[in-house]
Design an enzyme around this catalytic site. Structure first.
Site, PDB file in Angstrom:
ATOM      1  N   ARG A 156       1.071  -1.187  -0.093  1.00  0.00           N
ATOM      2  CA  ARG A 156       0.013  -0.328   0.552  1.00  0.00           C
ATOM      3  C   ARG A 156       0.932   1.116   0.514  1.00  0.00           C
ATOM      4  O   ARG A 156       2.356   1.208   0.406  1.00  0.00           O
ATOM      5  CB  ARG A 156      -1.060  -0.123   1.156  1.00  0.00           C
ATOM      6  CG  ARG A 156      -1.894  -0.875   1.023  1.00  0.00           C
ATOM      7  CD  ARG A 156      -2.814  -0.971   2.685  1.00  0.00           C
ATOM      8  NE  ARG A 156      -1.795  -1.530   3.634  1.00  0.00           N
ATOM      9  CZ  ARG A 156      -1.550  -0.218   4.792  1.00  0.00           C
ATOM     10  NH1 ARG A 156      -1.157   0.833   4.122  1.00  0.00           N
ATOM     11  NH2 ARG A 156      -0.465  -0.714   5.644  1.00  0.00           N
ATOM     12  N   LYS A 302      -8.782  -2.422   0.926  1.00  0.00           N
ATOM     13  CA  LYS A 302      -8.206  -1.962   1.817  1.00  0.00           C
ATOM     14  C   LYS A 302      -8.704  -0.282   1.891  1.00  0.00           C
ATOM     15  O   LYS A 302      -8.928  -0.363   3.571  1.00  0.00           O
ATOM     16  CB  LYS A 302      -6.868  -1.449   2.916  1.00  0.00           C
ATOM     17  CG  LYS A 302      -5.953  -2.589   2.636  1.00  0.00           C
ATOM     18  CD  LYS A 302      -6.417  -2.740   3.935  1.00  0.00           C
ATOM     19  CE  LYS A 302      -5.335  -4.320   4.989  1.00  0.00           C
ATOM     20  NZ  LYS A 302      -6.867  -5.128   5.535  1.00  0.00           N
ATOM     21  N   HIS A 323     -10.059  -4.880  12.707  1.00  0.00           N
ATOM     22  CA  HIS A 323      -9.116  -5.387  11.302  1.00  0.00           C
ATOM     23  C   HIS A 323      -8.360  -6.794  12.062  1.00  0.00           C
ATOM     24  O   HIS A 323      -7.290  -6.969  13.015  1.00  0.00           O
ATOM     25  CB  HIS A 323      -7.841  -4.627  11.443  1.00  0.00           C
ATOM     26  CG  HIS A 323      -6.746  -4.610  10.161  1.00  0.00           C
ATOM     27  ND1 HIS A 323      -5.388  -4.394  10.370  1.00  0.00           N
ATOM     28  CD2 HIS A 323      -6.586  -5.421   9.337  1.00  0.00           C
ATOM     29  CE1 HIS A 323      -5.064  -5.079   9.570  1.00  0.00           C
ATOM     30  NE2 HIS A 323      -5.479  -5.486   8.721  1.00  0.00           N
ATOM     31  N   SER A 341      -0.577  -6.755   9.529  1.00  0.00           N
ATOM     32  CA  SER A 341       0.183  -7.422   7.962  1.00  0.00           C
ATOM     33  C   SER A 341       1.207  -7.995   9.208  1.00  0.00           C
ATOM     34  O   SER A 341       1.985  -6.825   9.166  1.00  0.00           O
ATOM     35  CB  SER A 341      -0.114  -6.470   6.978  1.00  0.00           C
ATOM     36  OG  SER A 341      -1.628  -6.196   6.401  1.00  0.00           O
ATOM     37  N   LYS A 345      -1.891 -12.753  10.972  1.00  0.00           N
ATOM     38  CA  LYS A 345      -3.754 -12.946  11.455  1.00  0.00           C
ATOM     39  C   LYS A 345      -4.226 -14.026  10.339  1.00  0.00           C
ATOM     40  O   LYS A 345      -5.070 -14.630  10.340  1.00  0.00           O
ATOM     41  CB  LYS A 345      -4.463 -11.565  11.049  1.00  0.00           C
ATOM     42  CG  LYS A 345      -4.234 -10.626  11.692  1.00  0.00           C
ATOM     43  CD  LYS A 345      -5.112  -9.127  11.111  1.00  0.00           C
ATOM     44  CE  LYS A 345      -5.893  -9.036  10.210  1.00  0.00           C
ATOM     45  NZ  LYS A 345      -4.163  -8.768   9.608  1.00  0.00           N
ATOM     46  N   THR A 346      -3.608 -14.597   9.029  1.00  0.00           N
ATOM     47  CA  THR A 346      -4.149 -15.270   8.267  1.00  0.00           C
ATOM     48  C   THR A 346      -3.321 -16.447   8.943  1.00  0.00           C
ATOM     49  O   THR A 346      -4.672 -17.421   8.357  1.00  0.00           O
ATOM     50  CB  THR A 346      -3.654 -14.645   6.777  1.00  0.00           C
ATOM     51  OG1 THR A 346      -4.091 -13.146   6.308  1.00  0.00           O
ATOM     52  CG2 THR A 346      -3.688 -15.631   5.811  1.00  0.00           C
ATOM     53  N   ASP A 360      -9.422 -11.587   8.043  1.00  0.00           N
ATOM     54  CA  ASP A 360      -8.764  -9.789   7.817  1.00  0.00           C
ATOM     55  C   ASP A 360      -9.642  -8.882   8.416  1.00  0.00           C
ATOM     56  O   ASP A 360      -9.034  -7.963   9.246  1.00  0.00           O
ATOM     57  CB  ASP A 360      -8.133  -9.372   6.593  1.00  0.00           C
ATOM     58  CG  ASP A 360      -6.862  -8.041   6.607  1.00  0.00           C
ATOM     59  OD1 ASP A 360      -6.174  -8.042   7.105  1.00  0.00           O
ATOM     60  OD2 ASP A 360      -7.274  -7.022   5.172  1.00  0.00           O
ATOM     61  N   ARG A 427       2.081 -11.896  -1.933  1.00  0.00           N
ATOM     62  CA  ARG A 427       0.633 -12.336  -1.666  1.00  0.00           C
ATOM     63  C   ARG A 427      -0.373 -13.617  -2.710  1.00  0.00           C
ATOM     64  O   ARG A 427       0.644 -13.784  -3.549  1.00  0.00           O
ATOM     65  CB  ARG A 427      -0.108 -11.330  -1.384  1.00  0.00           C
ATOM     66  CG  ARG A 427      -0.006 -10.085  -0.867  1.00  0.00           C
ATOM     67  CD  ARG A 427       0.160 -10.308   1.006  1.00  0.00           C
ATOM     68  NE  ARG A 427       0.214  -9.394   1.614  1.00  0.00           N
ATOM     69  CZ  ARG A 427      -0.831  -8.975   2.538  1.00  0.00           C
ATOM     70  NH1 ARG A 427      -1.363  -9.641   3.272  1.00  0.00           N
ATOM     71  NH2 ARG A 427      -0.118  -8.106   3.708  1.00  0.00           N
TER      72      ARG A 427
END
Length: 636
Positions: A156, A302, A323, A341, A345-346, A360, A427
């Site tokens: 980003r 996002k 988030h 990130s 989390k994933t 997410d 990704r």
């Protein structure tokens, strides 16, 4: 046959026939822990939709199955006859001089393209990607996967995100203006909007995606994307909630539209008062955004997440956007994982013993938690089947790799997840049904455990710590972690940071607004909060080693199954949180971080240094909100 391509709710008996539903579910290995046949095929009541409207066609409705039931489908290598993949059937090719009008984009001013590819199926998108030479086809272990290179933008670009400040508007009054929500003028937006529209009017064809954000019908938003490339349409098709069939889009009027003109740059950025030729600009009142100069797929997802963070707290009653990732066990015990990130989390939510809700973005309302998305967006750095089997096996046709290195093996291009020469932020996006154990309703009851994930670059935080409710609020507002290499431009190694609510980059209201929403949820549902450190142990970055995924997962397992309560506890003298003496399958020596350093005195110095950073960061929140949580922070 189940008329869906993704994590879609069971259709009502009147729509597709109850016995056919049950047959399809059994064929795909679905489990029904406590539901009966009659509960699956009985009549479905109307449910309250947005603005009080009644609907029996809301996506992922809760009335077919109880929130707390685990429904898991087994994924398989896709083919055209796959009932999940093939069920996504709202595809249209619209041709002619009135194509833009029929596609619903003429009201944007886009009238040039004479061919519109709208809501293309996965197979159709793949064929377009290959035909257009938009990337390469890699031979992943579980099937061929399309890959793209997004150029210099592999993360980003937060300094290039702008919100239009419409003086006197609702967003003007509610937006937390500052470095995250940078204001720009309506005039600048109008110039960029006109430029984007004019660009698409030079095209013979474009792609349009109409879909949804939010599994809860009470707050679900209709969203539209206009793209020039098939792979971008593939990305949003993976990431957002897909319509089952064309009838689901009848009368579709988007709540928000993103026009992605990524091939253009803003040459007048200095005149416009922007930071570069890249521009991602949102106009809340005009219900539209434009993207210039960056091909990174994450800007699409996002951007909508930031809007959900704006919309949901304004609902009545207010809803809590998060988030986080989440999953649910067979007994209905849901858990939430907050984190930025690269914190896990994933990885941690993709648990073979639990059903994945999402990886997410979620909401928490009066009924429980629900996913915003229709897919997952996972980091691929050092990915292997041994360490992250669910994500690794999800990479096959319909998934899409971004900025992942490829190597030639016997004339075939194979993903190399250990080659980070392009970026450490490689990704993969994939529809959620690629995960074996995904929770088909996409909603669950109120969570029992709230886990704050941090990637501590200083090696100070313990692998796990138990928080009091007051400490939970302090650490939620603090949001300490590290910016992991590659997730943003200019980040090449971990750097300590504080990101309010573990997602400051996406908050549109003041952080204390979200903190108060979490406080209400914790008190009402008696949830326990924890800190789990997926960062370094034994020393800071460059000296110590990063926690193994196995260690972190075993810490989480002990929280989820309750075995962590079968131990003794000690209190950290500086941070005040409680440390367990033992956890099943975790080396007890790592549970107290001071013991992992070769020189305990150096650890003490590092801990005091980090504690001082916490205190300094929290000064801006002192006296804000209903309660001043400063007293629940570290003691120097």
């Amino acid at each position: 046959m189940l008329a869906t391509s993704s994590r879609i709710s069971l259709r009502t008996a009147t729509e597709i026939g109850g016995r056919t539903v049950l047959k399809a579910l059994v064929a795909r290995g679905a489990s029904f822990p406590s539901s009966s046949y009659s509960s699956l095929v009985g009549p479905s009541p109307a449910i309250a939709g947005k603005n009080g409207k009644k609907s029996t066609k809301a996506f992922y409705p809760s009335y077919h199955l109880q929130y707390n039931q685990q429904i898991a489908f087994k994924s398989a290598l896709p083919n055209a006859d796959d009932p999940i993949r093939g069920g996504y059937n709202s595809s249209k090719i619209i041709s002619g001089s009135d194509a833009c009008d029929k596609a619903g984009i003429s009201n944007l001013g886009i009238n040039g393209p004479s061919t519109i590819y709208k809501n293309q199926t996965f197979e159709e998108l793949f064929q377009h990607e290959v035909k257009n030479k938009e990337g390469k086809v890699a031979q992943a272990e579980y099937g061929e996967t399309f890959t793209v290179d997004t150029g210099k933008f592999t993360g980003r670009s937060p300094k290039d995100k702008w919100i239009v400040k419409n003086i006197g508007s609702e967003s003007d009054a509610n937006m937390d203006w500052g470095n995250v929500n940078q204001p720009t003028s309506p005039e600048v937006f109008d110039e960029l909007y006109e430029k984007a529209v004019n660009y698409f009017n030079t095209k013979d064809q474009c792609y349009v995606f109409d879909g949804f954000c939010g599994a809860n019908p009470n707050s679900q938003r209709k969203i539209r994307f206009v793209h020039e490339m098939a792979w971008q349409q593939h990305f949003v098709t993976n990431m957002f909630i897909r319509a089952n069939e064309e009838s689901d889009l009848e009368g579709f009027e988007p709540d928000f539209t993103i026009i992605n003109a990524c091939s253009l740059v803003d040459e007048d950025w200095e005149k416009h008062g922007l930071n570069s030729e890249v521009a991602v600009v949102f106009n809340v009142e005009k219900k539209c955004a434009v993207i210039f100069g960056t091909w990174y797929g994450g800007e699409n997802k996002k951007g909508i997440f930031s809007l959900m963070n704006y919309w949901l707290p304004l609902e009545d009653p207010p809803q809590f956007p998060m988030h986080c990732s989440s999953n649910v066990g067979k007994d209905g015990d849901s858990a939430v994982f907050f984190g930025l990130s690269g914190t896990g989390k994933t990885t941690l939510s993709a648990d073979p013993n639990r059903a994945l809700i999402g990886d997410d973005e979620h909401g928490w309302d009066e009924d429980g938690i629900f996913n915003f998305e229709g897919g997952c967006y996972a980091k691929t750095i050092n990915l292997s089947e041994k360490t992250e089997p669910d994500i690794y096996r999800a990479i096959h046709k319909d998934a899409m790799l971004e900025n992942v290195a490829l190597k030639d093996e016997g004339g075939k291009l194979v993903p190399d997840y250990f080659d980070t020469s392009k970026t450490e932020n490689g990704r993969v996006s994939y529809p959620i049904f690629h995960i074996d154990n995904y929770h088909e309703p996409q909603m669950a009851g109120h969570p029992n455990n709230i886990i704050f994930l941090s990637c501590d670059a200083f090696g100070v935080l313990p692998p796990i710590a138990k928080l009091t409710p007051e400490q939970a609020m302090y650490h939620f507002i603090s949001g300490y972690t590290a910016k992991v290499a590659g997730t943003e431009r200019g980040i090449t190694e971990p750097a300590a940071t504080f990101s309010a609510c573990f997602g400051a980059a996406f908050l549109t209201h003041h952080p204390t607004r979200y903190a108060e929403l979490l406080k209400d949820k914790l008190e009402k549902h008696n949830a326990q909060a924890w800190i789990v450190n997926s960062g370094w142990s034994g020393g800071p970055y460059g000296v110590g080693e990063r926690m193994s995924i196995k260690t972190t997962r075993n810490c989480v397992n002990a929280i989820i199954d309750g075995t962590i309560e079968n131990t003794t506890w000690s209190q950290d003298p500086v941070f005040g949180w409680e440390l367990p003496a033992s956890i099943p399958d975790v080396d007890a020596s790592v549970l107290s971080p001071r013991n992992t350093w070769s020189d305990p005195k150096e650890y003490d110095q590092a801990e005091r240094k980090l504690a001082a950073m916490y205190v300094k960061n929290f000064e801006k929140y002192a006296g804000k909100g209903d309660v001043d949580y400063t007293q629940y922070g570290p003691k120097l």
